[in-house]
Design an enzyme around this catalytic site. Structure first.
Site, PDB file in Angstrom:
ATOM      1  N   GLY A 383       9.322   6.893 -10.512  1.00  0.00           N
ATOM      2  CA  GLY A 383       9.971   6.446  -9.288  1.00  0.00           C
ATOM      3  C   GLY A 383      11.213   5.604  -9.466  1.00  0.00           C
ATOM      4  O   GLY A 383      11.736   5.060  -8.502  1.00  0.00           O
ATOM      5  N   VAL A 384      11.734   5.489 -10.709  1.00  0.00           N
ATOM      6  CA  VAL A 384      12.926   4.665 -10.910  1.00  0.00           C
ATOM      7  C   VAL A 384      14.202   5.503 -10.895  1.00  0.00           C
ATOM      8  O   VAL A 384      15.299   4.964 -11.055  1.00  0.00           O
ATOM      9  CB  VAL A 384      12.839   3.866 -12.227  1.00  0.00           C
ATOM     10  CG1 VAL A 384      11.722   2.847 -12.167  1.00  0.00           C
ATOM     11  CG2 VAL A 384      12.648   4.795 -13.425  1.00  0.00           C
ATOM     12  N   LYS A 386      14.836   8.661 -12.714  1.00  0.00           N
ATOM     13  CA  LYS A 386      15.251   9.325 -13.965  1.00  0.00           C
ATOM     14  C   LYS A 386      15.736  10.751 -13.703  1.00  0.00           C
ATOM     15  O   LYS A 386      16.803  11.158 -14.162  1.00  0.00           O
ATOM     16  CB  LYS A 386      14.077   9.349 -14.957  1.00  0.00           C
ATOM     17  CG  LYS A 386      13.557   7.978 -15.336  1.00  0.00           C
ATOM     18  CD  LYS A 386      12.477   8.047 -16.402  1.00  0.00           C
ATOM     19  CE  LYS A 386      11.224   8.757 -15.919  1.00  0.00           C
ATOM     20  NZ  LYS A 386      10.555   8.078 -14.805  1.00  0.00           N
ATOM     21  N   THR A 387      14.959  11.521 -12.946  1.00  0.00           N
ATOM     22  CA  THR A 387      15.323  12.924 -12.700  1.00  0.00           C
ATOM     23  C   THR A 387      16.557  13.023 -11.811  1.00  0.00           C
ATOM     24  O   THR A 387      17.474  13.805 -12.079  1.00  0.00           O
ATOM     25  CB  THR A 387      14.142  13.666 -12.043  1.00  0.00           C
ATOM     26  OG1 THR A 387      12.995  13.545 -12.886  1.00  0.00           O
ATOM     27  CG2 THR A 387      14.474  15.137 -11.875  1.00  0.00           C
ATOM     28  N   SER A 703      -1.043  -7.419 -26.195  1.00  0.00           N
ATOM     29  CA  SER A 703      -0.306  -8.409 -25.401  1.00  0.00           C
ATOM     30  C   SER A 703      -1.155  -9.582 -24.933  1.00  0.00           C
ATOM     31  O   SER A 703      -0.632 -10.533 -24.372  1.00  0.00           O
ATOM     32  CB  SER A 703       0.323  -7.728 -24.180  1.00  0.00           C
ATOM     33  OG  SER A 703       1.235  -6.741 -24.571  1.00  0.00           O
ATOM     34  N   LYS A 746       7.389  -6.628 -17.747  1.00  0.00           N
ATOM     35  CA  LYS A 746       6.492  -7.764 -17.542  1.00  0.00           C
ATOM     36  C   LYS A 746       7.163  -8.863 -16.721  1.00  0.00           C
ATOM     37  O   LYS A 746       6.534  -9.503 -15.871  1.00  0.00           O
ATOM     38  CB  LYS A 746       6.025  -8.303 -18.893  1.00  0.00           C
ATOM     39  CG  LYS A 746       5.128  -7.317 -19.650  1.00  0.00           C
ATOM     40  CD  LYS A 746       4.786  -7.805 -21.044  1.00  0.00           C
ATOM     41  CE  LYS A 746       3.886  -6.803 -21.767  1.00  0.00           C
ATOM     42  NZ  LYS A 746       3.576  -7.212 -23.147  1.00  0.00           N
TER      43      LYS A 746
END
Length: 813
Positions: A383-384, A386-387, A703, A746
């Site tokens: 959802g950022v 890329k495509t 982490s 993060k």
């Protein structure tokens, strides 16, 4: 030839063909304004009479007006016969001034006019378009005719001889036309008459009209007439050949025989024509000599096959596929870097690192035209963008865009293709996509490259090693194609949510560009500039139907989504748009300016509560930071003590790495018990339980080391943990804090949850320095080297309410 008179009887024919005579009416005129009648599929020549059916409203008005006045109009053929209201630019440049001889209104309501061409004209400019087209025209004075009477007579005889031959071969033309030709003695009129009636394309007739030189016009006209004679002779020969085979009871047989003879006369059987067509296409291809030889070999093999055999269509499809591929055909790159930057900024908010890399690529391409395209891999949560970023890159470059989804791909032949010997063989999806793009340098999106599978049919990710290697892909070999194809100019852009599942060798061939999640401010801007307008359009709404201010958008982001990207945000904005669309469709009253309360009323109770992450009233509860495939997440490490024998219990579906972190943290804590003021007997007399909530979700990774240590230290000392504090890092037995990955994700997760302070390993400082200042706004970052610093920052000196009163055995004296 003379086909327009084939339906007329002898009396009508004589009335249509005019007597000779020079018309001097327009000789002294250079320019004039004329109403222009556009003609479809016919050309009017000077001196020639034509019957024309007028159907268009403007044309009917023009004819009626001109017939009442001086009966003079301009007649010009239109370039596109489909246009119903052509402008002057859509007509040919040259036409003919004509006189309307007669107007006939037929019983069916149509109007037919009979016009006679007078003189050639050239259209200069439009005067008016309504109620009909009127233009300024210039009279064109043609070259003088041949001066020698002997030469003139010879030319006339040649033209008439060819015309008589056509009349003899074409039984559809009435024989009275021969008498009409006998009466023509003027070379100029004979030329125009034959040009008008020759069986030729409109474009060819228009070309004859535009020729001024008499010798050139005679030569061209005779070529067309001899061509028609040849066609008529072939038709007559075909007719004579098949007439002996006619069987009135077998009409289909007759048609097949006629087709067969026609193909014989045109140079061979039908398949042979197909092969010749392929050969002509191959001659225009700009491919290497090796490829040309291979194609010729395959074409020759096709020619030897029986068209009825099963191998024929397979071989034919292969040859056609080779011809359909864009060998050395490239789209020209738009190397305007400022324009490209504007396109990228307009389509995507943020993503500066990726945009910078694309601009660098364009800059190098501008300086070095033959550079090999890089292999980029856009890596980040869903959802950022890329495509969609790939589409913007294609738009900025001016290249074709191709997308290939790799999710679930398991068959190696999907990439390399099948061998031709297999039934149903076809090329791989790489070559099929190149064929579809029609160019050898598209922007090629390899979507979800991290989700390629593998089974008994091969390993597709290994097949990509050749495709995505700039040193090898200039000679990519598809099993079906059997010859090398150059993919080095293709700009491959892969997308992935995780790098762990990508084969190391394949990952090494790509330039990894990390795309992190968006901040609250970035999401707000994206929603305002992109998502909300898009959702309004998709739901049939206008921009003014409703508005949502920044505060309302912030409510949607914080209360209804918790993601790195904007996919769920777009869905929620779609839900708001649907609610407004319902009100409009039902003609209800509604608020056009939506507030935060209105958003909550539409979407219901908020799904996420940011405040729940700020509680520090319980000992042993610490906020950690984790990286996932959908972005950063916060998680809680909870611990509790109960009387027992010093056992440790770990729950929450932890992986091996997290279990080791918990064991290491406890061992370190036991070694430092004295400095932390912990009675060593507590370890022996109380059982420790460490739990990570959401037990149905598997968790693993390095982490959580210092987070577990802090939780254990808090529960054993009963001291409060600092409010709005989160941490991430691994710990060693010596207390050294090790660096971890996913720092930016993060950080964003912490900001979304309302965290104000974060503890990182000192070695993560370099990762933080690469992050833009806007992401760090409002956060206090602590960089530590060892566990002592962690506990000093994280633990308050205040004990929690209702602290445990440890019951320990009395010490022996």
């Amino acid at each position: 030839m003379l086909s327009q008179f084939s339906d007329l009887d002898s009396d009508q024919l004589i009335s249509i063909i005019p007597a000779e005579g020079d018309d001097k009416e327009f000789d002294d005129i250079d320019e004039m304004e004329l109403p222009i009648l556009p003609l479809r599929n016919m050309v009017l020549f000077p001196g020639v009479v034509l019957p024309i059916t007028v159907g268009r409203k403007k044309s009917v008005k023009l004819v009626k007006k001109a017939y009442k006045d001086n009966k003079t109009i301009g007649v010009i053929t239109q370039r596109n016969s489909n246009s119903d209201d052509p402008s002057l630019e859509e007509l040919y440049k040259y036409g003919t001034v004509a006189k309307i001889l007669k107007v006939l209104v037929l019983p069916d309501g149509n109007t037919t006019i009979i016009i006679q061409g007078k003189k050639k004209i050239e259209a200069v400019e439009t005067i008016q378009k309504d109620p009909y087209l009127t233009a300024k025209v210039r009279m064109v004075h043609e070259d003088k005719l041949i001066e020698s009477e002997e030469e003139t007579s010879a030319v006339i005889n040649s033209l008439k001889e060819a015309a008589y031959k056509i009349l003899e071969l074409n039984p559809d033309i009435p024989q009275e036309a021969s008498g009409a030709l006998d009466n023509i003695s003027s070379l100029g009129f004979l030329l125009n008459f034959l040009c008008s009636n020759i069986n030729a394309e409109v474009k060819e007739k228009q070309g004859l009209l535009e020729i001024n030189n008499v010798h050139e016009k005679v030569k061209t006209l005779l070529e067309y007439m001899y061509r028609e004679i040849k066609i008529l002779e072939i038709k007559q020969e075909i007719h004579s050949k098949v007439s002996s085979d006619i069987d009135q009871q077998q009409r289909d047989y007759f048609l097949r025989q006629q087709m067969k003879v026609l193909q014989d006369e045109l140079g061979g059987e039908g398949p042979q024509q197909e092969i010749e067509s392929l050969r002509k296409r191959a001659a225009k291809k700009d491919w290497h000599e090796q490829v040309a030889k291979h194609f010729d070999k395959e074409l020759d093999k096709l020619g030897r096959l029986n068209p009825s055999s099963a191998e024929y269509p397979i071989a034919l499809n292969y040859c056609e596929f080779m011809l359909d591929l864009p060998w050395n055909e490239f789209t020209e790159d738009d190397l305007d870097l400022k324009k490209a930057q504007k396109i990228l900024d307009k389509d995507h908010y943020g993503l500066d690192k990726v945009k910078k890399r694309i601009i660098e690529y364009l800059a190098v391409l501008k300086l070095k035209q033959d550079m090999k395209a890089p292999i980029l891999c856009l890596y980040g949560p869903p959802g950022v963008g890329k495509t969609s970023l790939g589409k913007s890159v294609a738009k900025a470059l001016g290249r074709k865009y191709v997308r290939m989804s790799l999710g679930g791909l398991k068959d190696e032949s999907e990439i390399r293709g099948h061998r031709k010997t297999y039934i149903g063989a076809m090329a791989g999806r790489i070559m099929q996509s190149i064929k579809k793009a029609g160019t050898s340098n598209p922007v090629f999106i390899l979507d979800e490259i991290d989700k390629i599978g593998a089974d008994f049919r091969g390993d597709p990710s290994s097949a990509f090693l050749e495709v995505l290697d700039p040193e090898q892909n200039d000679s990519f070999l598809d099993n079906y194609l059997e010859v090398e194809y150059d993919l080095s100019k293709v700009m491959f852009i892969a997308t992935a949510n995780s790098l762990e599942t990508i084969q190391p060798a394949l990952r090494d061939r790509m330039e990894i560009i990390e795309i992190n999640g968006y901040t609250l401010e970035e999401k707000t801007e994206i929603a305002k500039k992109h998502l909300l307008p898009k959702q309004k359009k998709e739901h049939g709404l206008k921009s003014g139907d409703f508005s949502l201010d920044a505060k309302g958008i912030k409510t949607v982001i914080e209360g209804y989504t918790r993601e790195s990207g904007v996919r769920n945000l777009e869905r929620k904005l779609g839900a708001v748009s649907r609610s407004i669309a319902t009100h409009i469709a039902m003609e209800d009253e509604y608020k056009k300016r939506l507030s935060s309360n209105d958003v909550e009323e539409i979407l219901g109770v908020a799904h996420f509560d940011k405040d729940k992450y700020q509680d520090n009233e319980h000992a042993g509860v610490v906020t950690g930071l984790a990286w996932t495939q959908v972005g950063g997440e916060i998680l809680f490490i909870e611990s509790s003590l109960s009387k027992g024998k010093g056992r440790i219990t770990l729950s929450g579906q932890l992986g091996d790495v997290m279990k080791e972190s918990a064991t290491t943290a406890l061992s370190y804590l036991r070694s430092q018990a004295k400095s932390l003021g912990i009675d060593y007997n507590i370890f022996e007399n109380y059982d420790l339980h460490v739990h990570v909530p959401a037990g149905a979700v598997p968790k693993d990774g390095p982490s959580a080391g210092i987070t577990m240590l802090t939780a254990m230290a808090s529960i054993y000392t009963q001291r409060k943990v600092k409010q709005k504090l989160a941490m991430t890092g691994e710990i060693t037995l010596r207390g050294t804090v090790l660096p971890v990955g996913g720092i930016k994700e993060k950080l964003l997760a912490a900001k979304r949850a309302g965290i104000k302070e974060i503890i990182f390993s000192d070695q993560n400082k370099k990762d933080v320095n690469e992050i833009e200042e806007q992401y760090l706004k409002g956060l206090t970052l602590h960089f530590v080297k060892n566990a002592e610093e962690v506990l000093e920052i994280a633990l308050l000196n205040t004990k929690v309410k209702n602290a445990i009163q440890f019951e320990l055995p009395k010490k022996e004296k």
